[in-house]
Design an enzyme around this catalytic site. Sequence first.
Site, PDB file in Angstrom:
ATOM      1  N   SER A 207       0.820  -1.200   0.000  1.00 47.01           N
ATOM      2  CA  SER A 207       0.000   0.000   0.000  1.00 47.01           C
ATOM      3  C   SER A 207       0.862   1.261   0.000  1.00 47.01           C
ATOM      4  O   SER A 207       1.669   1.464  -0.904  1.00 47.01           O
ATOM      5  CB  SER A 207      -0.966  -0.048   1.185  1.00 47.01           C
ATOM      6  OG  SER A 207      -1.964   0.929   1.067  1.00 47.01           O
TER       7      SER A 207
ATOM      8  N   GLU B 121     -10.030  -5.227  -5.173  1.00 48.30           N
ATOM      9  CA  GLU B 121      -9.725  -4.001  -4.418  1.00 48.30           C
ATOM     10  C   GLU B 121      -9.836  -2.743  -5.265  1.00 48.30           C
ATOM     11  O   GLU B 121      -9.655  -2.758  -6.493  1.00 48.30           O
ATOM     12  CB  GLU B 121      -8.348  -4.084  -3.770  1.00 48.30           C
ATOM     13  CG  GLU B 121      -7.161  -4.143  -4.700  1.00 48.30           C
ATOM     14  CD  GLU B 121      -5.853  -4.015  -3.922  1.00 48.30           C
ATOM     15  OE1 GLU B 121      -5.570  -2.884  -3.466  1.00 48.30           O
ATOM     16  OE2 GLU B 121      -5.139  -5.020  -3.760  1.00 48.30           O
TER      17      GLU B 121
ATOM     18  N   HIS C  93      -7.530  -5.469  -0.673  1.00 49.17           N
ATOM     19  CA  HIS C  93      -6.300  -4.737  -0.407  1.00 49.17           C
ATOM     20  C   HIS C  93      -5.439  -5.437   0.651  1.00 49.17           C
ATOM     21  O   HIS C  93      -5.924  -5.804   1.707  1.00 49.17           O
ATOM     22  CB  HIS C  93      -6.678  -3.333   0.073  1.00 49.17           C
ATOM     23  CG  HIS C  93      -5.560  -2.361   0.098  1.00 49.17           C
ATOM     24  ND1 HIS C  93      -4.889  -1.958  -1.034  1.00 49.17           N
ATOM     25  CD2 HIS C  93      -4.998  -1.671   1.124  1.00 49.17           C
ATOM     26  CE1 HIS C  93      -3.966  -1.072  -0.711  1.00 49.17           C
ATOM     27  NE2 HIS C  93      -4.000  -0.885   0.592  1.00 49.17           N
TER      28      HIS C  93
END
Length: 286
Positions: free
Chosen positions: A136, A227, A257
Site C-alpha cells: 500500500s 480491491e 487490499h
Amino acid sequence: MTIDHVIDRTSSDAVRGYWQAVARGGEVPPWQDLGAEPVGIEATRIADPPGLWLQPPGADTGAAVLAVHGGGFVSGSALTHSRLFGHLALAAGVPVFAMDYGLVPGHVFPSQLEQTARAYRWLRGRASRVALAGDSCGALLVLGLALQAQSADAASRALFLMSPWTDLDAAGASYERGTDPFFTREVVRALADAYLAGAYRHDLRTAPLEADLRDLPPTLVQVGGDEALLDDAVALARRLGLAGAEVRLDVAPGRLHTFQMAVGRSDAATRAIAEAGAWLRSILVP
C-alpha cells in the site's frame, strides 16, 4: 477491549471481514492477527533506525530485504506487519528489516521517505544485496526511494510491491466497481491530503506513474482483483513494461487490499508470499 466485529481467522478471506469491520467503524481485532505466527523467525528490535530485524534459520546474511509497512500513513508499524514480513523472510531465505516510520499528522511528506532512505542506507551497511518490499503506502515509499537511486551501485536489486498505492488522486475506474468495502475515492484522497500536507501533488516521489521508470530494478506487483486500488497496480505494471523494465503482475481474483496479511491462514495469501519469496531468492541468493 470491545471488539465490534469478530473475524473468523480460519476463513480463507479474513481480510475481507477485516475491511468490512473497519468500514463499519468501531474496534477491530489487531491487524497482525489476520496472519499466523511464522515459525523459526528470530526477531530482534533495532533502535536506530527503528524496526524489527527478522532472521530466518540458515539465512544468507549477504542479502536482505527492507520491508515498509502500509496503513495509509496514519496507522501500521513493524509490529502490525511482523507476521507478514516474517513469512516473507522464511520464503526468501534472507533476513528482512521491517522498519518503523513516523505517522500522520506528526510526520508528513517527505519525512517518511527520508526515514525510508535512512533505513536503506543502514541496511546496505549490513548486506551487499538488498531488495525493497512494501504494501500500500509502503509500496509508494519503496517506489519513491527507488526513483532516487543516484547510481547502479546504490540501486536495490528488486522491488516487491503489494497492493501498491501509486495514484494519490484516486482516478482509477476500479473505485467504481463496488467490490471494495472500505477504500472509496473520498477515503483515499483524504489520506493523500493528510500525507502531502499541502505539498505538490505531482512530485515524482509521490506520483510514480508520472516518473521515468526505465531504470527501476525487476519488480513483482501483487494486487487483489476486488480491491479499489487494482488500477493503481495495473497502471504501474503497464508503465514499467512500456519503460522496458522487467515486471510481473499477479492479480489474485476476489481478493482485497493487502490480502497477503492473512499469510499462514489463507491459501491465497500463503501462496502469494511463497511465490514472492521464491522470486526474491532467485534474485538475491547466488
